[in-house]
Design a protein around this motif. Structure first.
Motif, PDB file in Angstrom:
ATOM      1  N   ASP A   1       0.829  -1.204   0.000  1.00 20.04           N
ATOM      2  CA  ASP A   1       0.000   0.000   0.000  1.00 20.04           C
ATOM      3  C   ASP A   1       0.871   1.265   0.000  1.00 20.04           C
ATOM      4  N   ALA A   2       1.948   1.247   0.790  1.00 19.74           N
ATOM      5  CA  ALA A   2       2.828   2.420   0.840  1.00 19.74           C
ATOM      6  C   ALA A   2       3.555   2.610  -0.492  1.00 19.74           C
ATOM      7  N   MET A   3       3.986   1.524  -1.114  1.00 18.12           N
ATOM      8  CA  MET A   3       4.652   1.623  -2.420  1.00 18.12           C
ATOM      9  C   MET A   3       3.698   2.203  -3.462  1.00 18.12           C
ATOM     10  N   ASP A   4       2.432   1.805  -3.383  1.00 13.78           N
ATOM     11  CA  ASP A   4       1.441   2.318  -4.328  1.00 13.78           C
ATOM     12  C   ASP A   4       1.235   3.811  -4.115  1.00 13.78           C
ATOM     13  N   SER A   5       1.220   4.233  -2.862  1.00 11.72           N
ATOM     14  CA  SER A   5       1.050   5.656  -2.580  1.00 11.72           C
ATOM     15  C   SER A   5       2.237   6.468  -3.098  1.00 11.72           C
ATOM     16  N   VAL A   6       3.431   5.995  -2.783  1.00 16.51           N
ATOM     17  CA  VAL A   6       4.625   6.755  -3.162  1.00 16.51           C
ATOM     18  C   VAL A   6       4.859   6.679  -4.674  1.00 16.51           C
ATOM     19  N   GLY A   7       4.943   5.448  -5.193  1.00 18.16           N
ATOM     20  CA  GLY A   7       5.271   5.288  -6.618  1.00 18.16           C
ATOM     21  C   GLY A   7       4.078   5.549  -7.523  1.00 18.16           C
ATOM     22  N   GLY A   8       2.959   4.907  -7.205  1.00 18.62           N
ATOM     23  CA  GLY A   8       1.806   4.935  -8.095  1.00 18.62           C
ATOM     24  C   GLY A   8       0.981   6.210  -8.011  1.00 18.62           C
ATOM     25  N   GLN A   9       1.225   7.039  -6.995  1.00 14.58           N
ATOM     26  CA  GLN A   9       0.472   8.286  -6.910  1.00 14.58           C
ATOM     27  C   GLN A   9       1.419   9.494  -6.910  1.00 14.58           C
ATOM     28  N   PHE A  10       2.158   9.661  -5.813  1.00 17.85           N
ATOM     29  CA  PHE A  10       2.965  10.869  -5.680  1.00 17.85           C
ATOM     30  C   PHE A  10       4.002  11.040  -6.794  1.00 17.85           C
ATOM     31  N   LEU A  11       4.813  10.008  -7.034  1.00 18.59           N
ATOM     32  CA  LEU A  11       5.889  10.173  -8.019  1.00 18.59           C
ATOM     33  C   LEU A  11       5.352  10.383  -9.435  1.00 18.59           C
ATOM     34  N   LEU A  12       4.214   9.774  -9.745  1.00 18.15           N
ATOM     35  CA  LEU A  12       3.644   9.972 -11.086  1.00 18.15           C
ATOM     36  C   LEU A  12       3.175  11.412 -11.273  1.00 18.15           C
ATOM     37  N   VAL A  13       2.513  11.938 -10.256  1.00 20.14           N
ATOM     38  CA  VAL A  13       2.022  13.311 -10.356  1.00 20.14           C
ATOM     39  C   VAL A  13       3.198  14.286 -10.399  1.00 20.14           C
ATOM     40  N   LEU A  14       4.217  14.023  -9.582  1.00 19.28           N
ATOM     41  CA  LEU A  14       5.417  14.860  -9.606  1.00 19.28           C
ATOM     42  C   LEU A  14       6.087  14.795 -10.982  1.00 19.28           C
ATOM     43  N   GLY A  15       6.248  13.587 -11.498  1.00 17.82           N
ATOM     44  CA  GLY A  15       6.884  13.418 -12.808  1.00 17.82           C
ATOM     45  C   GLY A  15       6.089  14.120 -13.900  1.00 17.82           C
ATOM     46  N   GLY A  16       4.767  14.016 -13.832  1.00 19.41           N
ATOM     47  CA  GLY A  16       3.916  14.671 -14.819  1.00 19.41           C
ATOM     48  C   GLY A  16       4.073  16.182 -14.766  1.00 19.41           C
ATOM     49  N   ALA A  17       4.136  16.732 -13.563  1.00 17.18           N
ATOM     50  CA  ALA A  17       4.276  18.182 -13.411  1.00 17.18           C
ATOM     51  C   ALA A  17       5.614  18.644 -13.988  1.00 17.18           C
ATOM     52  N   LEU A  18       6.682  17.905 -13.661  1.00 17.19           N
ATOM     53  CA  LEU A  18       8.008  18.313 -14.140  1.00 17.19           C
ATOM     54  C   LEU A  18       8.122  18.184 -15.659  1.00 17.19           C
ATOM     55  N   LEU A  19       7.496  17.146 -16.198  1.00 19.21           N
ATOM     56  CA  LEU A  19       7.546  16.987 -17.650  1.00 19.21           C
ATOM     57  C   LEU A  19       6.773  18.110 -18.345  1.00 19.21           C
ATOM     58  N   ALA A  20       5.659  18.514 -17.731  1.00 23.20           N
ATOM     59  CA  ALA A  20       4.884  19.620 -18.306  1.00 23.20           C
ATOM     60  C   ALA A  20       5.734  20.882 -18.332  1.00 23.20           C
ATOM     61  N   VAL A  21       6.430  21.157 -17.227  1.00 28.02           N
ATOM     62  CA  VAL A  21       7.304  22.331 -17.180  1.00 28.02           C
ATOM     63  C   VAL A  21       8.395  22.211 -18.246  1.00 28.02           C
ATOM     64  N   PHE A  22       8.940  21.030 -18.361  1.00 31.15           N
ATOM     65  CA  PHE A  22      10.025  20.803 -19.328  1.00 31.15           C
ATOM     66  C   PHE A  22       9.568  21.101 -20.761  1.00 31.15           C
ATOM     67  N   VAL A  23       8.446  20.496 -21.133  1.00 31.50           N
ATOM     68  CA  VAL A  23       7.979  20.687 -22.510  1.00 31.50           C
ATOM     69  C   VAL A  23       7.480  22.124 -22.710  1.00 31.50           C
ATOM     70  N   GLY A  24       6.817  22.672 -21.700  1.00 28.57           N
ATOM     71  CA  GLY A  24       6.265  24.016 -21.832  1.00 28.57           C
ATOM     72  C   GLY A  24       7.332  25.101 -21.868  1.00 28.57           C
ATOM     73  N   TRP A  25       8.362  24.966 -21.052  1.00 28.94           N
ATOM     74  CA  TRP A  25       9.313  26.065 -20.893  1.00 28.94           C
ATOM     75  C   TRP A  25      10.692  25.798 -21.454  1.00 28.94           C
ATOM     76  N   VAL A  26      11.141  24.542 -21.476  1.00 23.02           N
ATOM     77  CA  VAL A  26      12.527  24.274 -21.867  1.00 23.02           C
ATOM     78  C   VAL A  26      12.633  23.907 -23.354  1.00 23.02           C
ATOM     79  N   MET A  27      11.718  23.073 -23.820  1.00 23.91           N
ATOM     80  CA  MET A  27      11.778  22.625 -25.208  1.00 23.91           C
ATOM     81  C   MET A  27      11.511  23.783 -26.156  1.00 23.91           C
ATOM     82  N   LYS A  28      12.247  23.801 -27.264  1.00 24.78           N
ATOM     83  CA  LYS A  28      11.992  24.873 -28.242  1.00 24.78           C
ATOM     84  C   LYS A  28      10.885  24.435 -29.179  1.00 24.78           C
TER      85      LYS A  28
END
Ligand code: PHE
Length: 452
Positions: A371-398
């Motif tokens: 259950d803890a692995m699902d919370s950390v990996g399957g919820q928090f890290l995915l949302v964090l990764g999604g946010a960072l990727l959005a910033v990357f594509v939105g602001w860093v990529m030309k």
């Protein structure tokens, strides 16, 4: 064989359908069938479903297109793909993706092992008496039995990934996805004609929408959208790296998201009518991770001989759906070894598969770890990764809009970039880091594990 100086050719999907089915196979998994139903039950039905649709459209689709764009454009797995567009300092984000895939697969495979075990024991001896269902789940879910089935599942999954993109992943998807679709349709029809199933639809499609205002429900709906669409850890990115230039990315993204949502909806159309028809709704009211694995087998038992067949088909469908998703998780980790360190695919796959299998053992021995692995990996890290990727594509990529469009220009892509720049990261950051959000939920669970 290749000479020492020639870089090995990167594999590609043999046809467009290969990519689509593999990506849908990644998206459609335990998330649609087990997690979606359990979250819907936990959060009181329709309110959750509604929020989930909203989150998929507003946050899921834009991030999906971001992954497709980076993957196809770079033609590399996450670490090198982010380095390709952002320079070395962005490689660690790719590393985070690999770590997330590692974490998710380690417990995902344990649950997949349960579904295999239920399939086999269903074939051999049917499903448990209601009074035994909970004890049986306890036996199946954790302990050395669970470890053995988890390892067995990892072997199957690794075998496919080791064979490569075309001969392994694409071929498995072409075979398994239609089978899965047929099984689910059959199950939904069966559930619909059961007397008394109507109340299940009522619960699923109506209900107190005020529940949708709870912060808890919103965070879970967003996390579920990411998990279910396989977003935030580079699975879709990696699959897109084997795509050719001509593919129409917005169309592919829409297709994947729609199929994924369709299957989640369909799975609910199997689970809820079945549960209500047999009067088992009280058992899932306070739904937890294991509830469906207790309630559904009870339902199959109560349905007699037909139930045994239906139950085996259901559990087999779960195993198949889990396999095509697990393959994509392992592919992210494996492809990184292949791309970054020039490993050959087969040894890379077996090394990664073996390491993940080992890390999954504690989840197979203890449900709280899972259950803890699902919370950390399957919820928090995915949302964090999604946010960072959005910033990357939105602001860093030309010029991401042009990269996403390729040969298929679309005016709406300008709006997509602004979604990625502001809307997606802001909402995701609030969901992740606001007090009571995903970070505190998941680290709270970890903390509890370590402090007892
Ligand atoms: N989308 C898969 C499911 O619904 C799980 C998954 C998450 C797969 C992240 C890959 C990456 O079961």
């Amino acid at each position: 064989m290749l000479g020492p100086m020639s870089a090995p050719q990167r594999e590609h999907w043999s046809r467009g359908l290969g990519f689509t089915l593999a990506a849908v196979g990644s998206a459609v998994g335990l998330g649609n069938m087990w997690r979606f139903s359990y979250m819907t039950a936990e959060h009181g039905g329709a309110a959750f479903v509604l929020l989930y649709v909203l989150m998929t459209l507003l946050l899921g689709l834009p991030v999906m297109l971001a992954e497709l764009t980076v993957g196809r454009g770079a033609g590399k797995s996450p670490i090198l793909a982010l380095g390709h567009y952002g320079g070395r300092k962005w490689r660690p984000l790719g590393g985070l993706f690999v770590l997330t895939g590692f974490a998710i697969l380690s417990y995902y495979s344990v649950i997949a092992g349960w579904t295999l075990r239920y399939t086999v024991s269903g074939v051999l001896g049917g499903f448990p008496e209601p009074s035994n269902a909970e004890a049986l789940f306890g036996q199946i879910a954790s302990g050395w039995d669970a470890v053995a089935w988890h390892l067995g599942f990892m072997v199957i999954c690794t075998f496919v990934v080791a064979r490569g993109v075309r001969a392994g992943i694409e071929r498995a998807s072409l075979l398994l996805m239609p089978v899965l679709g047929l099984m689910l349709l059959g199950l939904a029809v069966f559930a619909a004609v059961l007397p008394g199933s109507g109340a299940g639809y009522g619960y699923y499609f109506t209900g107190d929408l005020r529940g949708a205002l709870d912060f808890d429900v919103v965070t879970d709906a967003a996390a579920q959208a990411f998990f279910s669409l396989s977003l935030g850890m580079g699975a879709i990115l990696t699959y897109a790296s084997y795509l050719s230039r001509q593919s129409d990315l917005p169309l592919e993204g829409a297709r994947i998201a729609l199929s994924d949502f369709g299957v989640a909806l369909l799975a609910g159309l199997v689970v809820f009518p079945l549960i209500f028809a047999l009067g088992l709704q009280h058992d899932v009211g306070e739904s937890t991770l294991g509830a469906l694995f207790i309630t559904l087998p009870t339902a199959f038992n109560k349905l007699g001989a037909a139930g045994a067949i239906i139950g085996v088909i259901f559990m087999l469908a779960l195993s198949v759906a889990a396999l095509t998703s697990a393959i994509s998780l392992l592919e992210v980790v494996t492809a990184s070894l292949v791309d970054v360190w020039n490993w050959r695919r087969a040894p890379a796959a077996w090394l990664c598969g073996g390491a993940i299998a080992l890390v999954g053992v504690p989840s197979a021995l203890n449900l709280e770890v899972l259950d803890a692995m699902d919370s950390v990996g399957g919820q928090f890290l995915l949302v964090l990764g999604g946010a960072l990727l959005a910033v990357f594509v939105g602001w860093v990529m030309k010029n991401p809009a042009a990269e996403a469009a390729g040969m298929h220009p679309r005016p709406a892509l300008g709006a997509w970039v602004w979604l990625l720049r502001i809307v997606v990261p802001v909402i995701l950051a609030v969901l992740a880091f606001y007090p009571g959000g995903l970070a505190s939920q998941s680290f709270g669970k970890l903390w509890k594990l370590f402090t007892g």
